[in-house]
Design an enzyme around this catalytic site. Sequence first.
Site, short mmCIF file in Angstrom:
data_model
loop_
_atom_site.label_atom_id
_atom_site.label_comp_id
_atom_site.label_asym_id
_atom_site.label_seq_id
_atom_site.Cartn_x
_atom_site.Cartn_y
_atom_site.Cartn_z
N HIS A 1 0.85 -1.19 0.00
CA HIS A 1 0.00 0.00 0.00
C HIS A 1 0.88 1.23 0.00
CE1 HIS A 1 -2.94 2.99 1.43
NE2 HIS A 1 -3.85 2.17 0.95
N ASP B 1 -7.88 -4.33 0.06
CA ASP B 1 -8.47 -4.97 -1.11
C ASP B 1 -8.29 -6.48 -1.11
OD1 ASP B 1 -9.26 -2.49 -2.45
OD2 ASP B 1 -7.12 -2.14 -2.66
#
Length: 445
Positions: free
Chosen positions: A302, A364
Amino acid sequence: MTSAHLKIGDTEFDLPVTKATSGPNGVIVASMRDDRFVSLDPGFLNTAQCESKITYIDGKKSILRYRGYPIEQLCEESNFLEVAWLLIYGELPEREQYYSFRSKILRHTMLGEEFRTFIASFPRSAHPMSVLASAVNALAAYYPDTTDINDREQLDASASIIMAKVRTIVSLIHRRRRDEPLLYTDTSYGYVDDFIRMSFAVPYQRYESDALKVSALDKLLMIHADHEQNCSTTIVRIAGSAHANMYSAVAAGINALSGPLHGGANEAVLRQLTVIRDSGISVCEYVRKAKEEGKRIAGLGHRVYKSYDPRAAIAKKYLDKLCADDRLFLSAEDRELFRVASELEEFALNDDYFKERHLYPNVDFYTGLIYKAIGFDPEMYTTLFALGRIPGWIAQYREMLADPATRIGRPRQVYTGVSERDFVPTSQRGFLPEDTVDYRVPDLK
């Protein structure tokens, strides 16, 4: 420290410093704007566009807080509508405030027949995010008396309308894609409960939503509710800085979120897990080949979090609950996807390649699997992300309007093109005399 000193050659700047309550302080570089120097920061990786009191992230320590409250506590004790109030208005609501807010939103969930016809005018094959962005933009035309950004009551009204209508719009998009009858709202249900009913119920039959699915989706909406100054939130603030109304600004955010590098990542994770499941090779072998070929493993890593994404931990908790509930009748294929995901996570958490690069599971990694377990198609995943992000966009928009330091967004650039040159006539560029290249303004007489 109240100022920073910058020296570039013989030029010196004393730059004010804004003290942060948490995280890095801000060096205000606006005074450099004198046509000699600008700060160059592609992707705004180290540029703060504003001061904000809404969301705090510490990517190294896996911290996410809304208005100071840890996301873990909110998901344990609160619900999506209460978190929406918290983000928009700054404090946890009192009892009367909460029920008034809830009632106002549930009253607005109904869509008029003209608006339902408008949504039905899109092809069933249209991308859900394109339809959603168009529909939110159109709300300004249907509710013009809520578009004055200088009127507090109209801002409150537009916030409630967007919160309410987007939920209904997403359910209608979902049903149209499946060629199923469109349902009306029922205010006897809760916000998330009725959304699931509208998405999956059979007309004229009493529908009882599964409590675990309702709770899981409620938590996913909460963990998506805001995430500081990401791409779509930045777009909402930039659009709002031009005094675009809230509907237009939120629609701009939806369009930004539709990009596969932003909101579409959970679809990519599901596709990847499906490929691994159907390939017949082990997770270890798949990862080895991916590393050799330089392919990115979707759902790992991320921009902000350099440790385990706290939102991923919450999503995993609810995925585990869904998998353990035999009443949900999950298919063998779905359960195999869940097994592959767990194995891939375990591999990444213990592999030096991923640990050295801080590639931990992000939000996700598990959200697509939960959406699938609830019953949504992959094409709908990003619209569900947008549904969760609505209160954050509203809060950021309102904070931007109230901030006296706000200026219309207008970044600078460092020009590296040709300095100046003279126009070259067509005769010197290989054009033939009979060629028609008419640059003249037509004679309108």
